[in-house]
Design an enzyme around this catalytic site. Structure first.
Site, PDB file in Angstrom:
ATOM      1  NE  ARG A  68       1.527  -5.797   1.674  1.00 54.11           N
ATOM      2  CZ  ARG A  68       2.276  -5.924   2.765  1.00 54.11           C
ATOM      3  NH1 ARG A  68       3.605  -6.043   2.638  1.00 54.11           N
ATOM      4  NH2 ARG A  68       1.738  -5.931   3.964  1.00 54.11           N
ATOM      5  CG  HIS A  72       2.646  -0.834   2.602  1.00 51.43           C
ATOM      6  ND1 HIS A  72       2.811  -1.738   3.624  1.00 51.43           N
ATOM      7  CD2 HIS A  72       1.411  -1.082   2.090  1.00 51.43           C
ATOM      8  CE1 HIS A  72       1.727  -2.498   3.724  1.00 51.43           C
ATOM      9  NE2 HIS A  72       0.873  -2.125   2.791  1.00 51.43           N
ATOM     10  CG  ASN A 100       5.852  -1.947   5.824  1.00 55.08           C
ATOM     11  OD1 ASN A 100       5.049  -2.184   4.926  1.00 55.08           O
ATOM     12  ND2 ASN A 100       6.176  -0.708   6.175  1.00 55.08           N
ATOM     13  CG  HIS A 200      -5.201  -6.823  -2.106  1.00 56.21           C
ATOM     14  ND1 HIS A 200      -5.868  -6.560  -0.926  1.00 56.21           N
ATOM     15  CD2 HIS A 200      -3.916  -6.416  -1.906  1.00 56.21           C
ATOM     16  CE1 HIS A 200      -5.025  -6.017  -0.057  1.00 56.21           C
ATOM     17  NE2 HIS A 200      -3.843  -5.924  -0.630  1.00 56.21           N
ATOM     18  CG  ASP A 260      -7.745 -10.503 -13.879  1.00 62.32           C
ATOM     19  OD1 ASP A 260      -7.899 -10.294 -12.646  1.00 62.32           O
ATOM     20  OD2 ASP A 260      -7.627 -11.650 -14.354  1.00 62.32           O
TER      21      ASP A 260
END
Length: 353
Positions: A68, A72, A100, A200, A260
């Site tokens: 992440r 970002h 953030n 995600h 996955d």
């Protein structure tokens, strides 16, 4: 070519400005390549990997958090490690941006990683490349694909708080807003959006970012109608009204720590955690993204291939190369006496040619 550092530095200082300008221009055209550190710091990937492995023992979330951070970073002025800079009197840190603040994490791990790399290869590996390698290693360690990332980025001299507030996608974005957000940074393929959203497939999210979905979607006083009703009840149990807004919920209810394709299976069943995820499958505007969700849900390898391609495209958003920016010694701060330090970097760069 072979130069001593002292003679080249003297030459660059004393030669007419035009010569140094030509030198600077030629070095600034450097391209990213997976072999960039093969000679100057061949063990950098192993150092990064070992640091993450050690951290995973006490913090299973860290791999997702590092991915992440990279995402970002790249969405704000390119992948230049600007997200790692702390506040100064000259600029506000991107860590305070809406996307953030109280959620971006993993900075101490990057600090330890950088210290280990500096010990092995002083003044060689940029924080931008370090974060890029760390993101790749995090994915691989979690069961995802393995690939060699293009390298050769350099670090920014400032942070960009306003740009971070403008560019970072929000968890409540609709699909058109998501597409605009990606398009604004040069990621204009539907596969970029759908594949990168697959990040995600591991990690956690705070209750504060889904409360409206659960209880008051679009100020209706009702939950998001695209939420699976059984999943809705599960989430309400984890994130009750007047509960702890900082409580954590798995992005992927099936395999929460594994990289996955189950994220896409969840979307097909209307079990995406945040609105911007479920939009990929449930939005009226999803005619181009639904086939991709289904394709990735049906084939892990298809997802992995698309993810690697999209990561490389994201990693190539307006990188600083050659003599642009600098190689920070501490990822949190711009080098002091940066003009002299960067001139030495130019000398070292030329000496290696």
């Amino acid at each position: 070519m072979h130069f001593s550092s002292s003679s080249t530095l003297f030459t660059c200082i004393t030669l007419i400005p035009l010569v140094c300008l030509i030198l600077h221009a030629s070095l600034s055209d450097a391209q990213l390549t997976p072999t960039f550190y093969d000679n100057s710091c061949p063990n950098v990937s192993n150092i990064v990997r070992d640091t993450i492995v050690n951290e995973l023992r006490s913090d299973p979330r860290i791999a997702a958090s590092i991915l992440r951070l990279h995402f970002h970073d790249c969405f704000v002025n390119g992948c230049d490690a600007s997200i790692l800079l702390d506040n100064t009197t000259s600029f506000r840190t991107e860590k305070d941006a809406f996307g953030n603040a109280n959620s971006a994490r993993g900075f101490p791990v990057i600090d330890r990683m950088k210290a280990a790399v500096e010990s092995a290869c002083p003044r060689t590996v940029s924080c931008a490349d370090l974060l890029t390698i760390a993101a790749q290693q995090s994915v691989t360690l979690a069961g995802g694909p393995s690939w060699r990332v293009p390298l050769g980025r350099r670090d920014s001299l400032q942070a960009f708080l306003d740009l971070a507030n403008a560019n970072l996608p929000a968890p409540f974005f609709t699909l058109p807003q998501l597409k605009d957000s990606f398009r604004n940074v040069g990621l204009n393929r539907s596969s970029d959006l759908v594949a990168l959203s697959g990040g995600h497939t591991f990690g956690k999210n705070q209750c504060r970012f889904i409360m409206d979905r659960l209880y008051n979607f679009s100020n209706t006083g009702l939950p998001d109608p695209t939420l699976n009703t059984t999943y809705l009840q599960t989430l309400r149990g984890l994130c009750p009204l007047n509960g702890n807004l900082s409580a954590l919920v798995d992005f992927d209810l099936r395999t929460p720590t594994i990289f996955d394709n189950k994220y896409y299976v969840n979307l097909e069943e209307q079990k995406g955690l945040i609105q911007s995820d479920q939009e990929l499958f449930s939005s009226p505007n999803a005619t181009d993204t639904i086939p991709l969700v289904r394709s990735f849900a049906n084939s892990t390898q298809t997802f992995f291939n698309a993810f690697v391609e999209a990561m490389d495209r994201m990693g190539n958003i307006t990188p600083l190369t050659g003599t642009q920016g600098q190689i920070r010694l501490n990822c949190r701060v711009v080098n002091s006496n940066s003009l002299l330090h960067d001139m030495v970097e130019v000398v070292d760069f030329v000496s290696s040619m």
